[in-house]
Write an enzyme that holds these catalytic residues in place. Structure first.
Site, PDB file in Angstrom:
ATOM      1  N   CYS A   3       0.808  -1.225   0.000  1.00  0.00           N
ATOM      2  CA  CYS A   3       0.000   0.000   0.000  1.00  0.00           C
ATOM      3  C   CYS A   3       0.838   1.270   0.000  1.00  0.00           C
ATOM      4  O   CYS A   3       0.305   2.357  -0.236  1.00  0.00           O
ATOM      5  CB  CYS A   3      -0.930  -0.005   1.207  1.00  0.00           C
ATOM      6  SG  CYS A   3      -2.118  -1.366   1.207  1.00  0.00           S
ATOM      7  N   HIS A  82      11.720   1.928   6.764  1.00  0.00           N
ATOM      8  CA  HIS A  82      11.509   0.489   6.572  1.00  0.00           C
ATOM      9  C   HIS A  82      11.926  -0.241   7.851  1.00  0.00           C
ATOM     10  O   HIS A  82      13.042  -0.078   8.326  1.00  0.00           O
ATOM     11  CB  HIS A  82      12.337  -0.014   5.386  1.00  0.00           C
ATOM     12  CG  HIS A  82      11.867  -1.326   4.835  1.00  0.00           C
ATOM     13  ND1 HIS A  82      11.922  -2.488   5.569  1.00  0.00           N
ATOM     14  CD2 HIS A  82      11.330  -1.665   3.638  1.00  0.00           C
ATOM     15  CE1 HIS A  82      11.442  -3.493   4.850  1.00  0.00           C
ATOM     16  NE2 HIS A  82      11.072  -3.016   3.671  1.00  0.00           N
ATOM     17  N   HIS A 167      -2.794  20.462   4.845  1.00  0.00           N
ATOM     18  CA  HIS A 167      -3.591  19.309   4.425  1.00  0.00           C
ATOM     19  C   HIS A 167      -2.841  18.014   4.728  1.00  0.00           C
ATOM     20  O   HIS A 167      -1.607  17.959   4.635  1.00  0.00           O
ATOM     21  CB  HIS A 167      -3.914  19.386   2.926  1.00  0.00           C
ATOM     22  CG  HIS A 167      -4.515  20.684   2.503  1.00  0.00           C
ATOM     23  ND1 HIS A 167      -5.807  21.041   2.808  1.00  0.00           N
ATOM     24  CD2 HIS A 167      -3.989  21.734   1.804  1.00  0.00           C
ATOM     25  CE1 HIS A 167      -6.064  22.241   2.310  1.00  0.00           C
ATOM     26  NE2 HIS A 167      -4.978  22.677   1.702  1.00  0.00           N
ATOM     27  N   HIS A 171      -3.090   7.321   4.311  1.00  0.00           N
ATOM     28  CA  HIS A 171      -3.503   6.121   3.592  1.00  0.00           C
ATOM     29  C   HIS A 171      -4.788   5.544   4.186  1.00  0.00           C
ATOM     30  O   HIS A 171      -4.862   5.265   5.389  1.00  0.00           O
ATOM     31  CB  HIS A 171      -2.388   5.082   3.631  1.00  0.00           C
ATOM     32  CG  HIS A 171      -2.828   3.709   3.214  1.00  0.00           C
ATOM     33  ND1 HIS A 171      -3.444   3.476   2.001  1.00  0.00           N
ATOM     34  CD2 HIS A 171      -2.760   2.510   3.849  1.00  0.00           C
ATOM     35  CE1 HIS A 171      -3.735   2.184   1.905  1.00  0.00           C
ATOM     36  NE2 HIS A 171      -3.335   1.583   3.009  1.00  0.00           N
ATOM     37  N   HIS A 200     -14.740   5.563   2.854  1.00  0.00           N
ATOM     38  CA  HIS A 200     -16.187   5.337   2.782  1.00  0.00           C
ATOM     39  C   HIS A 200     -16.650   5.116   1.349  1.00  0.00           C
ATOM     40  O   HIS A 200     -17.451   4.217   1.076  1.00  0.00           O
ATOM     41  CB  HIS A 200     -16.921   6.541   3.387  1.00  0.00           C
ATOM     42  CG  HIS A 200     -18.406   6.468   3.295  1.00  0.00           C
ATOM     43  ND1 HIS A 200     -19.117   6.925   2.185  1.00  0.00           N
ATOM     44  CD2 HIS A 200     -19.340   5.991   4.157  1.00  0.00           C
ATOM     45  CE1 HIS A 200     -20.404   6.725   2.387  1.00  0.00           C
ATOM     46  NE2 HIS A 200     -20.570   6.171   3.567  1.00  0.00           N
ATOM     47  N   ASN A 204     -10.404   0.480   0.579  1.00  0.00           N
ATOM     48  CA  ASN A 204      -8.947   0.549   0.587  1.00  0.00           C
ATOM     49  C   ASN A 204      -8.433   0.237  -0.817  1.00  0.00           C
ATOM     50  O   ASN A 204      -8.365  -0.928  -1.219  1.00  0.00           O
ATOM     51  CB  ASN A 204      -8.384  -0.456   1.601  1.00  0.00           C
ATOM     52  CG  ASN A 204      -6.872  -0.413   1.689  1.00  0.00           C
ATOM     53  OD1 ASN A 204      -6.205   0.255   0.897  1.00  0.00           O
ATOM     54  ND2 ASN A 204      -6.317  -1.123   2.650  1.00  0.00           N
TER      55      ASN A 204
END
Length: 276
Positions: A3, A82, A167, A171, A200, A204
């Protein structure tokens, strides 16, 4: 790469454009759910079937001067964290076979705790690049205090990133992810509105969700010249990646994109989840 692949690709494209002058680069973020569809009955491996949806976004980057006059954003920073050296982090989102040989994605119960650790490591790196001097000083004093007095005796100071960004694009991996980051970074409901509404409306969509959220902010007419945007992506590995953009011109509505034709219906009320 999971992702968080979209921001890894942005970093790669930036490196290529630094070498190849007068060039363009196209980054495509998408989710391919079919190969990872789980056909078994293990509950902890069924969740990805419910969460993930197909989605895609394409981003054009350029270092050409004439393209710069039309660009909406300038990329300021990319920070990649990572945690794969930690075995728990490496296996918290892991593709494996169940007892019957069905392949799927296993999500660990430690996922949120590991994501929090990755976020803190990412914040430690990105903070000095974006925060005002006052926030950096408070954060540095907190680190010194925790080393001298001990971590248990000194609460960690979470910088006020609202002083650095107008802003936030978090994710849309799930409601728990958005809730935890809103609480940790002390963000308002409006700051996480783009993330909640993207989850919504589209579910995902993996790495493309960050661009759906950016388009939401634009479609709402909230993106002004000089505004700074913080994109935060989480992914298997375990990874936490950040990208910082600065808006070069006010984005006028209507805006083409996934929210065309439905932006007037948002935001919507999302009911609270109560545990019985």
């Amino acid at each position: 790469m999971g992702c968080s692949a979209g921001l890894i690709s942005i970093d790669l494209a930036r490196d290529l454009l630094q070498v190849h002058r007068g060039s363009n680069a196209v980054v495509v973020s998408t989710e391919i759910i079919t190969p990872n569809y789980y056909r078994g009955n293990e509950r902890h491996m069924l969740l990805p079937n419910c969460l993930f949806r197909m989605g895609a976004a394409a981003i054009l980057l350029s270092n050409r001067r004439r393209e710069g006059a039309r660009a909406k954003y300038r990329l300021l920073h990319v920070v990649r964290t990572h945690k794969g050296a930690d075995d728990k982090a490496y296996r918290c989102v892991y593709e494996e076979e169940d007892s019957e040989g069905n392949r799927g994605i296993c999500l660990s119960k430690d996922l949120m705790a590991i994501a929090g650790d990755a976020l803190r490591a990412n914040i430690t790196t990105i903070g000095p690049l974006v925060l005002p001097a006052s926030e950096q000083l408070l954060f540095a004093l907190s680190l010194i205090g925790r080393k001298v007095a001990g971590a248990a005796a000194w609460r960690p100071y979470i910088p006020d990133f609202k002083q650095a960004f107008e802003h936030f694009c978090i994710h849309a991996g799930g409601r728990a992810v958005i809730d935890e980051l809103q609480k940790s970074l002390r963000l308002s409901a409006e700051h996480v509105e783009a993330s909640r509404m993207t989850l919504h409306r589209f579910g995902n969509t993996s790495s493309s969700s960050l661009w759906y959220e950016l388009n939401y902010i634009e479609s709402k007419g909230r993106m002004r010249r000089g505004d700074r945007v913080w994109q935060i992506g989480f992914g298997s590995g375990f990874k936490c990646n950040s990208a910082v953009w600065k808006c070069l011109r006010t984005v006028k509505t209507p805006v083409d994109g996934p929210w065309s034709g439905c932006i007037h219906r948002y935001p919507v009320d999302i009911p609270e989840i109560v545990k019985l």
